[in-house]
Design an enzyme around this catalytic site. Structure first.
Site, PDB file in Angstrom:
ATOM      1  N   SER A 111       0.854  -1.403   0.111  1.00 47.55           N
ATOM      2  CA  SER A 111       0.154   0.047  -0.079  1.00 47.55           C
ATOM      3  C   SER A 111       0.694   1.179   0.014  1.00 47.55           C
ATOM      4  CB  SER A 111      -1.056   0.092   1.218  1.00 47.55           C
ATOM      5  OG  SER A 111      -0.271  -0.178   2.189  1.00 47.55           O
TER       6      SER A 111
ATOM      7  N   GLU B 145      -6.911  16.423  10.255  1.00 48.98           N
ATOM      8  CA  GLU B 145      -7.948  16.800  11.492  1.00 48.98           C
ATOM      9  C   GLU B 145      -9.388  16.265  11.154  1.00 48.98           C
ATOM     10  OE1 GLU B 145      -7.138  18.222  14.158  1.00 48.98           O
ATOM     11  OE2 GLU B 145      -5.007  18.278  13.566  1.00 48.98           O
TER      12      GLU B 145
ATOM     13  N   HIS C 202       1.150   5.546   5.541  1.00 43.67           N
ATOM     14  CA  HIS C 202       0.760   5.994   4.481  1.00 43.67           C
ATOM     15  C   HIS C 202       0.700   7.517   4.228  1.00 43.67           C
ATOM     16  CE1 HIS C 202      -1.419   2.105   5.371  1.00 43.67           C
ATOM     17  NE2 HIS C 202      -1.089   1.755   4.281  1.00 43.67           N
TER      18      HIS C 202
END
Length: 274
Positions: free
Chosen positions: A44, A213, A229
């Protein structure tokens, strides 16, 4: 037959062999030179992401920004895969079907090989991990392509004193040992990214990873604190690091690359619909 005519005939007979042995002269169906392809086998951290995952970005999505004309990317990296599961699911077979002489096969695994509690993915660094990686190397070479082993990019993890911490255990060392044993080009992204995260520090790296956020992204309404990631700027940075290392390792030539020292804004990343 005269000596001159014999030499001409011999040269014409040898021409197809010369063309097949020189990837730069290979031609596609349109009659022009066939682009060399960089095939990515990975997890990934490199994979193509889609609109429902934005702004999460794999470094393979940004690699084309740094490649010159005549080079293209086939990104086969897939979320959650290890060196083992990628093969077991037939993904290496599918990748190799598209490989042509002169191509590169970039091989980066480690994150999910470390999940040894999962029998579908876990491997042991110096036994099964190396055995699976050899299958990628041999598959590429069987197709007269160049395999390139890439150590797993580092996660964002810091000690209390701000020191960037390695997180991949023995897997990078096992890959380095295999590269030496097999005579394979090695791009040590683990070491390079660890140094880069140390340079940026805990605060500077936050914008490179998928930290969000609440309300910042409709895909993550409650926010996100992901230290594995990347966001676009992080993916661009890792792709640039990889491209530079391919140059320094003489896997690619200067003419194969571009923008290595230019600003490439993360806003250039786009996410297609799934």
């Amino acid at each position: 037959m005269s000596l001159t005519r014999r030499r001409t005939a011999a040269a014409l007979l040898a021409l197809p062999l010369a063309l097949s042995a020189t990837p730069a002269l290979a031609h596609g169906g349109g009659g022009g030179p066939r682009p060399r392809t960089l095939h990515i086998a990975g997890d990934s951290t490199a994979a193509q992401k889609y609109a429902d995952a934005a702004p999460e970005t794999g470094w393979g999505m940004a690699l084309p920004f740094f490649l010159g004309r005549g080079l293209t990317v086939a990104n086969h990296a897939m979320n959650g895969r290890s060196s083992k599961s990628f093969i077991d699911e037939g993904r290496l077979t599918a990748l190799l079907e598209g490989v042509r002489p002169g191509d590169l096969v970039l091989i980066q695994f480690g994150h999910n090989d470390e999940k040894t509690e999962d029998p579908a993915r876990g491997t042991d660094p110096y036994t099964t991990y190396q055995e699976y990686l050899r299958q990628y190397v041999r598959g590429a070479r069987a197709r007269r392509a160049e395999p390139v082993l890439i150590t797993p990019v580092e996660r964002r993890r810091f000690a209390e004193d701000g020191t960037a911490k390695p997180t991949h255990g023995e897997y990078p060392a096992a890959m380095r040992a295999l590269a030496s044993e097999e005579g394979v080009a090695l791009i040590d992204v683990q070491a390079l990214s660890l140094a880069r995260w140390q340079e940026l520090g805990p605060d500077g790296t936050e914008a490179y990873f998928n930290w969000l956020e609440p309300g910042e992204s409709p895909n993550y309404p409650d926010g996100k604190q992901d230290n594995t990631h990347f966001r676009p700027d992080g993916a661009v940075d890792v792709a640039r690091t990889t491209a530079r290392a391919l140059l320094h390792g003489r896997v690619l030539a200067p003419r194969d690359l571009r923008r290595l020292d230019e600003t490439v804004p993360g806003s250039r990343i786009t996410w297609p619909q799934a």
